[in-house]
Design a protein around this motif. Structure first.
Motif, PDB file in Angstrom:
ATOM      1  N   ASP A   1       0.849  -1.183  -0.145  1.00  0.00           N
ATOM      2  CA  ASP A   1      -0.094   0.191  -0.088  1.00  0.00           C
ATOM      3  C   ASP A   1       0.910   1.294   0.071  1.00  0.00           C
ATOM      4  O   ASP A   1       1.335   1.827   0.990  1.00  0.00           O
ATOM      5  CB  ASP A   1      -0.807  -0.044   1.230  1.00  0.00           C
ATOM      6  CG  ASP A   1      -1.806   1.235   1.217  1.00  0.00           C
ATOM      7  OD1 ASP A   1      -1.828   1.946   0.260  1.00  0.00           O
ATOM      8  OD2 ASP A   1      -2.932   1.205   2.183  1.00  0.00           O
TER       9      ASP A   1
ATOM     10  N   GLU B   1       0.637   4.425  -0.734  1.00  0.00           N
ATOM     11  CA  GLU B   1       0.044   5.528   0.061  1.00  0.00           C
ATOM     12  C   GLU B   1      -0.419   5.640   1.388  1.00  0.00           C
ATOM     13  O   GLU B   1      -0.473   6.470   1.927  1.00  0.00           O
ATOM     14  CB  GLU B   1      -0.914   6.322  -0.991  1.00  0.00           C
ATOM     15  CG  GLU B   1      -0.526   6.638  -2.323  1.00  0.00           C
ATOM     16  CD  GLU B   1      -1.715   7.278  -3.019  1.00  0.00           C
ATOM     17  OE1 GLU B   1      -2.412   7.743  -2.582  1.00  0.00           O
ATOM     18  OE2 GLU B   1      -1.269   7.268  -4.579  1.00  0.00           O
ATOM     19  N   GLY B   2      -0.776   4.309   1.558  1.00  0.00           N
ATOM     20  CA  GLY B   2      -1.242   3.959   3.104  1.00  0.00           C
ATOM     21  C   GLY B   2      -2.953   4.307   3.177  1.00  0.00           C
ATOM     22  O   GLY B   2      -3.262   4.785   2.159  1.00  0.00           O
ATOM     23  N   GLY B   3      -3.451   3.729   4.051  1.00  0.00           N
ATOM     24  CA  GLY B   3      -4.722   4.012   4.283  1.00  0.00           C
ATOM     25  C   GLY B   3      -5.930   2.724   3.835  1.00  0.00           C
ATOM     26  O   GLY B   3      -7.024   3.048   4.022  1.00  0.00           O
TER      27      GLY B   3
ATOM     28  N   PRO C   1      -8.319  -0.043   4.290  1.00  0.00           N
ATOM     29  CA  PRO C   1      -8.880  -0.424   5.547  1.00  0.00           C
ATOM     30  C   PRO C   1      -8.583  -1.948   6.109  1.00  0.00           C
ATOM     31  O   PRO C   1      -9.046  -2.673   5.137  1.00  0.00           O
ATOM     32  CB  PRO C   1     -10.254  -0.307   5.442  1.00  0.00           C
ATOM     33  CG  PRO C   1     -10.457  -0.271   3.855  1.00  0.00           C
ATOM     34  CD  PRO C   1      -9.045   0.150   3.215  1.00  0.00           C
TER      35      PRO C   1
ATOM     36  N   LYS D   1      -5.831   1.195   9.813  1.00  0.00           N
ATOM     37  CA  LYS D   1      -5.706   1.576   8.226  1.00  0.00           C
ATOM     38  C   LYS D   1      -3.863   1.144   8.110  1.00  0.00           C
ATOM     39  O   LYS D   1      -3.083   1.457   8.984  1.00  0.00           O
ATOM     40  CB  LYS D   1      -5.849   3.452   7.938  1.00  0.00           C
ATOM     41  CG  LYS D   1      -7.246   3.304   8.074  1.00  0.00           C
ATOM     42  CD  LYS D   1      -7.746   4.603   7.363  1.00  0.00           C
ATOM     43  CE  LYS D   1      -9.192   4.718   7.789  1.00  0.00           C
ATOM     44  NZ  LYS D   1      -9.902   4.774   6.490  1.00  0.00           N
TER      45      LYS D   1
ATOM     46  N   ALA E   1       1.649   3.827   4.851  1.00  0.00           N
ATOM     47  CA  ALA E   1       2.335   3.942   3.549  1.00  0.00           C
ATOM     48  C   ALA E   1       3.706   3.001   3.572  1.00  0.00           C
ATOM     49  O   ALA E   1       4.315   2.810   4.560  1.00  0.00           O
ATOM     50  CB  ALA E   1       2.702   5.339   3.413  1.00  0.00           C
TER      51      ALA E   1
ATOM     52  N   ALA F   1     -10.861   4.820  13.482  1.00  0.00           N
ATOM     53  CA  ALA F   1     -10.526   4.705  12.395  1.00  0.00           C
ATOM     54  C   ALA F   1     -11.773   4.761  11.254  1.00  0.00           C
ATOM     55  O   ALA F   1     -11.717   5.256  10.115  1.00  0.00           O
ATOM     56  CB  ALA F   1      -9.334   3.617  11.744  1.00  0.00           C
ATOM     57  N   HIS F   2     -12.897   4.658  12.044  1.00  0.00           N
ATOM     58  CA  HIS F   2     -14.108   4.373  11.308  1.00  0.00           C
ATOM     59  C   HIS F   2     -15.018   5.334  11.601  1.00  0.00           C
ATOM     60  O   HIS F   2     -15.926   5.335  12.186  1.00  0.00           O
ATOM     61  CB  HIS F   2     -14.592   3.264  11.463  1.00  0.00           C
ATOM     62  CG  HIS F   2     -13.758   1.840  10.767  1.00  0.00           C
ATOM     63  ND1 HIS F   2     -14.144   1.418   9.574  1.00  0.00           N
ATOM     64  CD2 HIS F   2     -12.891   1.081  11.235  1.00  0.00           C
ATOM     65  CE1 HIS F   2     -13.447   0.420   9.351  1.00  0.00           C
ATOM     66  NE2 HIS F   2     -12.580   0.290  10.326  1.00  0.00           N
TER      67      HIS F   2
END
Length: 159
Positions: free
Chosen positions: A31, A33-35, A37, A44, A47, A97-98
């Protein structure tokens, strides 16, 4: 009404990393860019973190544990998990995170859908889940993304 949020159990994550619920090998990626789920820890991806995309059947897994028969409500969908099993979430509370808009899909103990509710972005999930669980027929709630309908995590009555 008390409830607990549950991520995918680490034992199941290890199974999914060998073969997913559709019988296929996971698709590993970075991933960049990261993020992404992650359903294993409800956080999350960072990066540059290595993750896996797998097919998961959340209602089927729950039904196997409880003896329910989801019948035609059984479904399979894509989820992201860590490429290596992690320790899972630190809490059974709604994950920080949600905060995006979500759908709460309720199920009865025999595995049938028992309504749903839209949780607008920024709304208090505690209030919404208490309302859903105030109906005695509700045994399980799936929290899903609005845009794609993807399974995020489950909420169960606290034991």
């Amino acid at each position: 009404m008390e409830y607990e949020i549950s991520a995918i159990d680490p034992v199941i994550v290890r199974e999914l990393l060998r073969a997913d619920d559709a019988g296929r090998a996971p698709r590993f990626s970075i991933d960049e860019e990261g993020g992404a789920p992650l359903r294993c820890c409800l956080g999350k991806a960072a990066a540059g973190e290595r993750i896996a995309l797998v097919s998961y059947a959340p209602l089927r897994r729950w039904a196997a544990e409880t003896g329910a028969d989801p019948g035609p409500y059984d479904e399979l969908g894509p989820i992201f998990i860590h490429a290596e099993p992690c320790g899972g979430p630190a809490t059974t509370a709604w994950p920080a995170a949600h905060t995006a808009q979500r759908v709460l899909r309720a199920y009865t103990a025999d595995g049938r859908i028992h309504g749903g509710r839209l949780l607008p972005e920024g709304a208090d999930p505690e209030v919404a889940l208490k309302e859903v669980f105030s109906e005695p027929e509700v045994a399980l709630v799936h929290v899903r993304a609005v845009e794609y309908g993807c399974f995020q995590f489950a909420a169960h009555r606290a034991t």
